[in-house]
Design a protein around this motif. Structure first.
Motif, PDB file in Angstrom:
ATOM      1  N   GLU A   1     -56.636 -99.224  89.809  1.00 22.87           N
ATOM      2  CA  GLU A   1     -57.056-100.583  89.439  1.00 22.87           C
ATOM      3  C   GLU A   1     -56.152-101.146  88.588  1.00 22.87           C
ATOM      4  OE1 GLU A   1     -61.188 -99.730  87.693  1.00 22.87           O
ATOM      5  OE2 GLU A   1     -61.977 -98.982  89.573  1.00 22.87           O
ATOM      6  N   GLY A   2     -55.677-102.125  89.099  1.00 27.12           N
ATOM      7  CA  GLY A   2     -54.595-102.841  88.151  1.00 27.12           C
ATOM      8  C   GLY A   2     -53.336-102.025  87.913  1.00 27.12           C
ATOM      9  N   ASP A   3     -53.366-101.793  86.601  1.00 28.23           N
ATOM     10  CA  ASP A   3     -52.156-101.063  86.313  1.00 28.23           C
ATOM     11  C   ASP A   3     -52.391 -99.684  85.710  1.00 28.23           C
ATOM     12  OD1 ASP A   3     -53.477-101.738  83.948  1.00 28.23           O
ATOM     13  OD2 ASP A   3     -51.677-102.528  82.914  1.00 28.23           O
ATOM     14  N   ARG A   4     -53.719 -99.209  86.349  1.00 25.78           N
ATOM     15  CA  ARG A   4     -54.101 -97.794  85.601  1.00 25.78           C
ATOM     16  C   ARG A   4     -54.410 -97.217  86.844  1.00 25.78           C
ATOM     17  NH1 ARG A   4     -57.561 -98.227  80.156  1.00 25.78           N
ATOM     18  NH2 ARG A   4     -56.339 -99.981  78.926  1.00 25.78           N
ATOM     19  N   ALA A   5     -54.525 -95.780  86.795  1.00 25.50           N
ATOM     20  CA  ALA A   5     -54.923 -94.618  87.621  1.00 25.50           C
ATOM     21  C   ALA A   5     -56.502 -94.682  87.124  1.00 25.50           C
ATOM     22  CB  ALA A   5     -54.268 -93.386  87.472  1.00 25.50           C
TER      23      ALA A   5
ATOM     24  N   SER B   1     -50.207 -91.713  79.445  1.00 25.58           N
ATOM     25  CA  SER B   1     -50.944 -92.027  80.519  1.00 25.58           C
ATOM     26  C   SER B   1     -52.151 -92.961  79.881  1.00 25.58           C
ATOM     27  CB  SER B   1     -51.642 -90.966  81.259  1.00 25.58           C
ATOM     28  OG  SER B   1     -52.779 -91.439  82.102  1.00 25.58           O
ATOM     29  N   ARG B   2     -52.537 -94.103  80.955  1.00 21.75           N
ATOM     30  CA  ARG B   2     -53.627 -95.162  80.458  1.00 21.75           C
ATOM     31  C   ARG B   2     -54.683 -94.725  81.396  1.00 21.75           C
ATOM     32  NH1 ARG B   2     -52.315 -99.821  81.106  1.00 21.75           N
ATOM     33  NH2 ARG B   2     -53.807-100.851  79.385  1.00 21.75           N
TER      34      ARG B   2
ATOM     35  N   LEU C   1     -53.746 -86.449  78.167  1.00 24.66           N
ATOM     36  CA  LEU C   1     -52.573 -85.354  77.808  1.00 24.66           C
ATOM     37  C   LEU C   1     -52.253 -84.561  79.004  1.00 24.66           C
ATOM     38  CD1 LEU C   1     -54.418 -84.406  74.321  1.00 24.66           C
ATOM     39  CD2 LEU C   1     -52.377 -85.917  74.722  1.00 24.66           C
ATOM     40  N   ALA C   2     -53.206 -83.931  79.795  1.00 23.20           N
ATOM     41  CA  ALA C   2     -52.514 -83.312  80.786  1.00 23.20           C
ATOM     42  C   ALA C   2     -51.431 -83.879  81.839  1.00 23.20           C
ATOM     43  CB  ALA C   2     -53.972 -82.669  81.660  1.00 23.20           C
ATOM     44  N   VAL C   3     -51.998 -85.198  82.043  1.00 25.57           N
ATOM     45  CA  VAL C   3     -51.303 -85.948  82.879  1.00 25.57           C
ATOM     46  C   VAL C   3     -49.813 -86.222  82.151  1.00 25.57           C
ATOM     47  CG1 VAL C   3     -50.950 -88.292  84.113  1.00 25.57           C
ATOM     48  CG2 VAL C   3     -53.122 -87.131  84.352  1.00 25.57           C
ATOM     49  N   ALA C   4     -49.697 -86.578  81.085  1.00 29.38           N
ATOM     50  CA  ALA C   4     -48.507 -86.855  80.342  1.00 29.38           C
ATOM     51  C   ALA C   4     -47.590 -85.768  80.231  1.00 29.38           C
ATOM     52  CB  ALA C   4     -48.794 -87.409  78.742  1.00 29.38           C
ATOM     53  N   GLN C   5     -48.226 -84.387  80.080  1.00 28.05           N
ATOM     54  CA  GLN C   5     -47.519 -83.309  80.099  1.00 28.05           C
ATOM     55  C   GLN C   5     -46.753 -82.947  81.438  1.00 28.05           C
ATOM     56  OE1 GLN C   5     -49.705 -79.615  79.474  1.00 28.05           O
ATOM     57  NE2 GLN C   5     -48.164 -78.778  78.342  1.00 28.05           N
ATOM     58  N   SER C   6     -47.315 -83.564  82.482  1.00 28.32           N
ATOM     59  CA  SER C   6     -47.112 -83.025  83.882  1.00 28.32           C
ATOM     60  C   SER C   6     -45.867 -84.462  84.197  1.00 28.32           C
ATOM     61  CB  SER C   6     -48.136 -83.192  84.879  1.00 28.32           C
ATOM     62  OG  SER C   6     -47.433 -83.032  86.289  1.00 28.32           O
ATOM     63  N   THR C   7     -46.282 -85.646  83.817  1.00 28.50           N
ATOM     64  CA  THR C   7     -45.203 -86.621  84.281  1.00 28.50           C
ATOM     65  C   THR C   7     -44.239 -87.004  83.203  1.00 28.50           C
ATOM     66  OG1 THR C   7     -46.692 -88.285  83.310  1.00 28.50           O
ATOM     67  CG2 THR C   7     -47.020 -87.702  85.648  1.00 28.50           C
ATOM     68  N   GLY C   8     -44.677 -86.604  81.964  1.00 27.09           N
ATOM     69  CA  GLY C   8     -43.611 -87.100  80.927  1.00 27.09           C
ATOM     70  C   GLY C   8     -43.767 -88.509  80.213  1.00 27.09           C
TER      71      GLY C   8
END
Length: 222
Positions: A102-106, A145-146, A135-142
């Protein structure tokens, strides 16, 4: 699902120095201007041609950036979905996971089953789960995340309620000319209210205070 709330391009600059008759010496009775001889070494008055291929390359780069941004959001959704599936298994809670952008967010939603325990009072548990998922997403993608997480349609219903609340507040403030302070809200709720107020006429909104007591103030336009 918009991939920033950031693209730049290289513009081909056309330069030309316009010379006014007022600064040209006049000669003869006809008053014809005495134009200086062209200076072969001068870059003045040189019109640089637009490089069509460069412009097309810039457009292609913008398209590539947009595709990469959307690809990242899709990846965020996939990582979040896997994380939440494992969490549901551990908690022995039934639920299906819907992924979107949605827009600029998952956007990730857990639907079905008995999900009240994952929402908590006033969505407090939902907010905590959203932060853990980010946090889990940021750890995976680097990448920070929003993503937005909804459980059992709680955010969708809350968005509808806040839209009605903000619309009513905007109407009251526009008529009375007096500012109105709303109750404390989390960042998601405040954004919904700000968006509604921004679309209304004769009013605007600001946030004041510190978390967790930060709130929206609706003010009349001057």
């Amino acid at each position: 699902m918009s991939a920033s709330d950031n693209h730049t391009g290289t513009d081909t600059v056309t330069t030309a120095e316009a010379t006014s008759d007022a600064v040209l010496p006049q000669i003869g009775g006809a008053g014809d201007p005495a134009l200086p001889d062209a200076d072969a070494a001068s870059a003045d008055a040189v019109v640089e041609p637009v490089d069509i291929e460069d412009a097309e390359d810039d457009d292609a780069e913008d398209d590539d950036d947009a595709e990469q941004g959307e690809s990242l959001l899709v990846r965020e959704g996939d990582v979040a979905g896997d994380y939440l599936e494992r969490l549901l298994d551990i908690l022995d809670v039934d639920g299906d996971i819907d992924l979107d952008v949605e827009g600029d967010r998952a956007s990730v939603a857990v639907v079905g089953g008995q999900l009240k325990t994952l929402i908590g009072p006033d969505g407090a548990t939902l907010e905590a789960l959203q932060e853990l998922t980010r946090l889990a997403v940021a750890q995976s993608t680097g990448v920070r995340s929003r993503l937005m997480l909804d459980i059992g349609g709680f955010r969708a219903k809350r968005r509808a309620d806040l839209t009605s609340l903000a619309s009513a507040a905007a109407e009251r403030v526009a008529q009375s000319g007096q500012p109105e302070r709303l109750s404390a809200m989390n960042p998601f709720e405040r954004k919904v209210v700000h968006d509604v107020i921004a679309a209304a006429g004769g009013v605007h909104s600001e946030s004041e205070g510190e978390e967790p007591n930060r709130r929206v103030v609706v003010l009349p336009d001057r």
